[in-house]
Scaffold this motif. Sequence first.
Motif, PDB file in Angstrom:
ATOM      1  N   SER A 203       0.859  -1.184   0.000  1.00 43.19           N
ATOM      2  CA  SER A 203       0.000   0.000   0.000  1.00 43.19           C
ATOM      3  C   SER A 203       0.889   1.226   0.000  1.00 43.19           C
ATOM      4  CB  SER A 203      -0.918   0.023   1.216  1.00 43.19           C
ATOM      5  OG  SER A 203      -1.665   1.226   1.270  1.00 43.19           O
ATOM      6  N   SER A 206       0.358   3.705   5.029  1.00 45.72           N
ATOM      7  CA  SER A 206      -0.082   2.824   6.111  1.00 45.72           C
ATOM      8  C   SER A 206      -1.112   3.589   6.933  1.00 45.72           C
ATOM      9  CB  SER A 206       1.109   2.425   6.985  1.00 45.72           C
ATOM     10  OG  SER A 206       0.684   1.602   8.049  1.00 45.72           O
ATOM     11  N   SER A 208      -3.497   4.269  10.061  1.00 49.05           N
ATOM     12  CA  SER A 208      -3.634   3.954  11.484  1.00 49.05           C
ATOM     13  C   SER A 208      -4.598   4.908  12.178  1.00 49.05           C
ATOM     14  CB  SER A 208      -2.262   4.021  12.172  1.00 49.05           C
ATOM     15  OG  SER A 208      -1.696   5.311  12.015  1.00 49.05           O
ATOM     16  N   GLN A 231      -7.274  -1.646   4.393  1.00 44.21           N
ATOM     17  CA  GLN A 231      -6.910  -0.834   5.557  1.00 44.21           C
ATOM     18  C   GLN A 231      -7.970   0.242   5.802  1.00 44.21           C
ATOM     19  OE1 GLN A 231      -3.021   0.860   5.066  1.00 44.21           O
ATOM     20  NE2 GLN A 231      -1.964  -1.115   5.188  1.00 44.21           N
ATOM     21  N   SER A 234     -11.106  -1.079   7.366  1.00 43.58           N
ATOM     22  CA  SER A 234     -10.916  -1.418   8.778  1.00 43.58           C
ATOM     23  C   SER A 234     -10.915  -0.177   9.667  1.00 43.58           C
ATOM     24  CB  SER A 234      -9.606  -2.192   8.974  1.00 43.58           C
ATOM     25  OG  SER A 234      -8.477  -1.354   8.794  1.00 43.58           O
TER      26      SER A 234
END
Length: 278
Positions: A203, A206, A208, A231, A234
Amino acid sequence: MLHLGLIGYPIAHSLSPWIHSKLIKDQQMEGTYELFEIDPDKFDTEIVKLKAKDLDGFNVTVPYKERIIEYLDDIDDAAQFLGAVNTVKVIDGQWIGYNTDGVGYVTSIENRYPDTLKETSKVLILGSGGAARGIYYSFLQKGLRRVDLANRTVAKADHIIRELEGEDFSQPLSIEEAEYNIDKYDIVVQTSSVGMSPNDHQSIVSLSRNVRGSLFSDIVYRPKMTVFLTQAQSMGADLHFGYEMLLHQAIYSFKIWTGTNPDTDNIMKDFERKLEGE
């Protein structure tokens, strides 16, 4: 009888023949869509041969979106401004160039999420290649007031912003800056080839941070669920898939060639079923 096609290299696995054959059938027309895979070393010779064919139009994909321009008789304003052509219409033997990448992308967003694109929407585009350029241009044409560009080489993002006169609406960012601030955007668009085979385990960023309520989009369509989109999901984001852009830019090309207005919803359902069956 409609004669259409695609030039590029390589194109053996292109989905364009399926899409346009479906469009031709749905419009109750007769026609063909042929692949013209042209070796880069033979481009100049083969493009002259193509001129002699009785075509009504053709698509252009990598690596020829810029190279085709010198063989055109005319070019529309958007394609001229972007310096790239992905659609050619043949009128009385004259080749007219268009670019449907950006407008096809924006239309695909509006079709799936009709209330998402607003003047106040904050957009982040990841990558600074040809696709990013077309999408960036179309967002500005749509009237969005904040469209930032991020790239590993910040100077490339800055170059697009300046060349397309977006200094009042955009900031060039590094990928690290984009990653850190990604939750501040309403729409995030991944336009690089990262996430496409053989890099489908990667990807470009990242994720987060909680991005619930934001729309995350990836123009990669194989695989459908890239690492980037997985990602994002989520972290609570809504998703927009690459195959939707692919289909809508093709539909826009078909409209240019034929003047028809295909039923987008029907062909989208058929296209999704095809992709699920692969």
